[in-house]
Design a protein around this motif. Structure first.
Motif, short mmCIF file in Angstrom:
data_model
loop_
_atom_site.label_atom_id
_atom_site.label_comp_id
_atom_site.label_asym_id
_atom_site.label_seq_id
_atom_site.Cartn_x
_atom_site.Cartn_y
_atom_site.Cartn_z
N PHE A 1 0.82 -1.20 0.00
CA PHE A 1 0.00 0.00 0.00
C PHE A 1 0.86 1.26 0.00
O PHE A 1 0.55 2.26 -0.67
CB PHE A 1 -0.92 -0.01 1.22
CG PHE A 1 -1.78 1.21 1.35
CD1 PHE A 1 -2.89 1.37 0.54
CD2 PHE A 1 -1.47 2.20 2.27
CE1 PHE A 1 -3.69 2.50 0.65
CE2 PHE A 1 -2.26 3.32 2.38
CZ PHE A 1 -3.37 3.48 1.57
N GLU A 2 1.96 1.24 0.76
CA GLU A 2 2.84 2.41 0.81
C GLU A 2 3.57 2.61 -0.53
O GLU A 2 3.82 3.75 -0.93
CB GLU A 2 3.87 2.23 1.92
CG GLU A 2 3.24 2.28 3.32
CD GLU A 2 4.26 2.02 4.41
OE1 GLU A 2 5.44 1.75 4.06
OE2 GLU A 2 3.89 2.09 5.59
N ALA A 3 3.92 1.54 -1.21
CA ALA A 3 4.65 1.66 -2.47
C ALA A 3 3.75 1.92 -3.66
O ALA A 3 4.22 2.26 -4.75
CB ALA A 3 5.46 0.39 -2.72
N MET A 4 2.44 1.79 -3.49
CA MET A 4 1.52 2.00 -4.61
C MET A 4 1.36 3.49 -4.88
O MET A 4 1.03 4.26 -3.97
CB MET A 4 0.16 1.37 -4.28
CG MET A 4 -0.84 1.42 -5.43
SD MET A 4 -2.39 0.63 -4.99
CE MET A 4 -1.83 -1.06 -4.74
N PRO A 5 1.61 3.96 -6.12
CA PRO A 5 1.53 5.40 -6.41
C PRO A 5 0.12 5.97 -6.28
O PRO A 5 -0.07 7.06 -5.77
CB PRO A 5 2.06 5.51 -7.84
CG PRO A 5 1.84 4.16 -8.43
CD PRO A 5 2.01 3.18 -7.30
N GLY B 1 -7.27 3.03 -6.08
CA GLY B 1 -8.31 2.84 -7.09
C GLY B 1 -9.06 4.11 -7.44
O GLY B 1 -9.32 4.40 -8.62
N SER B 2 -9.43 4.91 -6.43
CA SER B 2 -10.17 6.14 -6.70
C SER B 2 -9.32 7.14 -7.48
O SER B 2 -9.83 7.83 -8.39
CB SER B 2 -10.64 6.75 -5.38
OG SER B 2 -9.54 7.07 -4.55
N ASN C 1 -6.84 6.41 -9.57
CA ASN C 1 -6.74 5.91 -10.94
C ASN C 1 -8.01 6.23 -11.73
O ASN C 1 -7.94 6.60 -12.92
CB ASN C 1 -6.48 4.41 -10.94
CG ASN C 1 -5.06 4.07 -10.52
OD1 ASN C 1 -4.13 4.84 -10.80
ND2 ASN C 1 -4.88 2.94 -9.87
N HIS C 2 -9.14 6.06 -11.09
CA HIS C 2 -10.41 6.35 -11.77
C HIS C 2 -10.50 7.85 -12.10
O HIS C 2 -10.93 8.22 -13.21
CB HIS C 2 -11.58 5.93 -10.89
CG HIS C 2 -12.92 6.30 -11.45
ND1 HIS C 2 -13.44 5.67 -12.56
CD2 HIS C 2 -13.82 7.25 -11.08
CE1 HIS C 2 -14.62 6.20 -12.84
NE2 HIS C 2 -14.88 7.16 -11.96
N ARG C 3 -10.10 8.71 -11.16
CA ARG C 3 -10.13 10.14 -11.42
C ARG C 3 -9.18 10.51 -12.56
O ARG C 3 -9.53 11.34 -13.42
CB ARG C 3 -9.76 10.90 -10.15
CG ARG C 3 -9.86 12.41 -10.29
CD ARG C 3 -9.45 13.08 -9.00
NE ARG C 3 -10.26 12.60 -7.88
CZ ARG C 3 -10.01 12.96 -6.61
NH1 ARG C 3 -8.97 13.74 -6.32
NH2 ARG C 3 -10.79 12.50 -5.65
N TYR C 4 -8.00 9.93 -12.58
CA TYR C 4 -7.04 10.22 -13.65
C TYR C 4 -7.60 9.80 -15.01
O TYR C 4 -7.47 10.51 -16.01
CB TYR C 4 -5.73 9.50 -13.35
CG TYR C 4 -4.70 9.65 -14.44
CD1 TYR C 4 -3.97 10.83 -14.56
CD2 TYR C 4 -4.45 8.61 -15.34
CE1 TYR C 4 -3.02 10.98 -15.58
CE2 TYR C 4 -3.52 8.75 -16.34
CZ TYR C 4 -2.80 9.94 -16.46
OH TYR C 4 -1.88 10.08 -17.46
N PHE C 5 -8.24 8.64 -15.05
CA PHE C 5 -8.82 8.16 -16.31
C PHE C 5 -9.93 9.08 -16.78
O PHE C 5 -10.03 9.41 -17.98
CB PHE C 5 -9.34 6.73 -16.12
CG PHE C 5 -10.09 6.20 -17.30
CD1 PHE C 5 -9.40 5.76 -18.43
CD2 PHE C 5 -11.47 6.14 -17.31
CE1 PHE C 5 -10.08 5.27 -19.54
CE2 PHE C 5 -12.16 5.65 -18.40
CZ PHE C 5 -11.47 5.21 -19.52
#
Length: 215
Positions: free
Chosen positions: A161-165, A168-169, A171-175
């Motif tokens: 979790f700490e290493a994840m840039p 999910g939310s 990523n959805h906003r970026y898309f």
């Protein structure tokens, strides 16, 4: 002669009394035969009970109902009749003393529910041996369970979790932002992001969050 006459009179009187007593006893001991017929039903009063038992204890005989719950047997006036069936409570019926020739009855048997205490059967003689057997038990897919437990380790998930840039939310906003930009600027020139105050605001928030340090 007078003495003989008295003896004769007493003998005639005793004979009359004895005859009267015998006739009375025979009349009292003799009961009329009655043909008892009937229908045995279940508790819902609609289903006939086939194979129900009808028994007369005094006579030592009885019968059973047919497939339609019907029975018929000869009884005597004053007899006590027992009606029973598996899963139902017994019922007693007393034949009336003044009944003549035949009698038809309808009997409804009540359900008899027997509650038994629960029984737990174990193949182990003692609780200690049972615990040892459970602890030593190996499932056929134990390797898969071990891998699953290793991958779902709390420390491992925390490090991921700490290493994840982005989650999910994010990523959805970026898309969605990418889709909006494509629709808005697909047919014209794109604006300079350096002149966009909203872009600068998002850049400052990224610095405060430390997004660039993580990268």
């Amino acid at each position: 002669m007078k003495y003989i006459g008295k003896i004769f009179g007493v003998a005639v009187l005793m004979s009359f009394l004895l005859t009267f007593a015998v006739n009375t006893a025979q009349a009292q001991g003799k009961s009329s035969v009655i043909q008892l017929s009937g229908l045995v039903l279940g508790e819902d009063s609609t289903s006939a009970l086939a194979g129900a038992n009808i028994y007369v204890p005094a006579a030592g005989r009885g019968t059973s109902t047919n497939q339609y719950g019907y029975f018929s047997l000869p009884v005597l006036a004053g007899d006590s009749v027992i009606l029973s069936s598996i899963g139902y409570k017994k019922q007693y019926y007393l034949v009336p003393e003044d009944q003549k020739e035949s009698l038809t009855i309808v009997v409804e048997l009540q359900t008899d529910t027997t509650y038994l205490p629960g029984v737990v059967v174990f193949p182990f003689p003692t609780e200690e041996i049972f615990k040892e057997a459970v602890l030593a038990l190996e499932l056929p897919d134990q390797d898969q369970y071990d891998n699953m437990n290793e991958n779902l380790n709390a420390d491992l998930l925390a490090r991921m979790f700490e290493a994840m840039p982005m989650d999910g939310s994010m990523n959805h906003r970026y898309f969605m932002n990418q889709q909006f930009d494509r629709l808005q600027y697909g047919s014209g020139p794109r604006p300079n992001p350096l002149l966009n105050p909203f872009a600068w605001a998002e850049f400052i928030k990224s610095l405060k969050r430390g997004d660039f340090k993580k990268k």
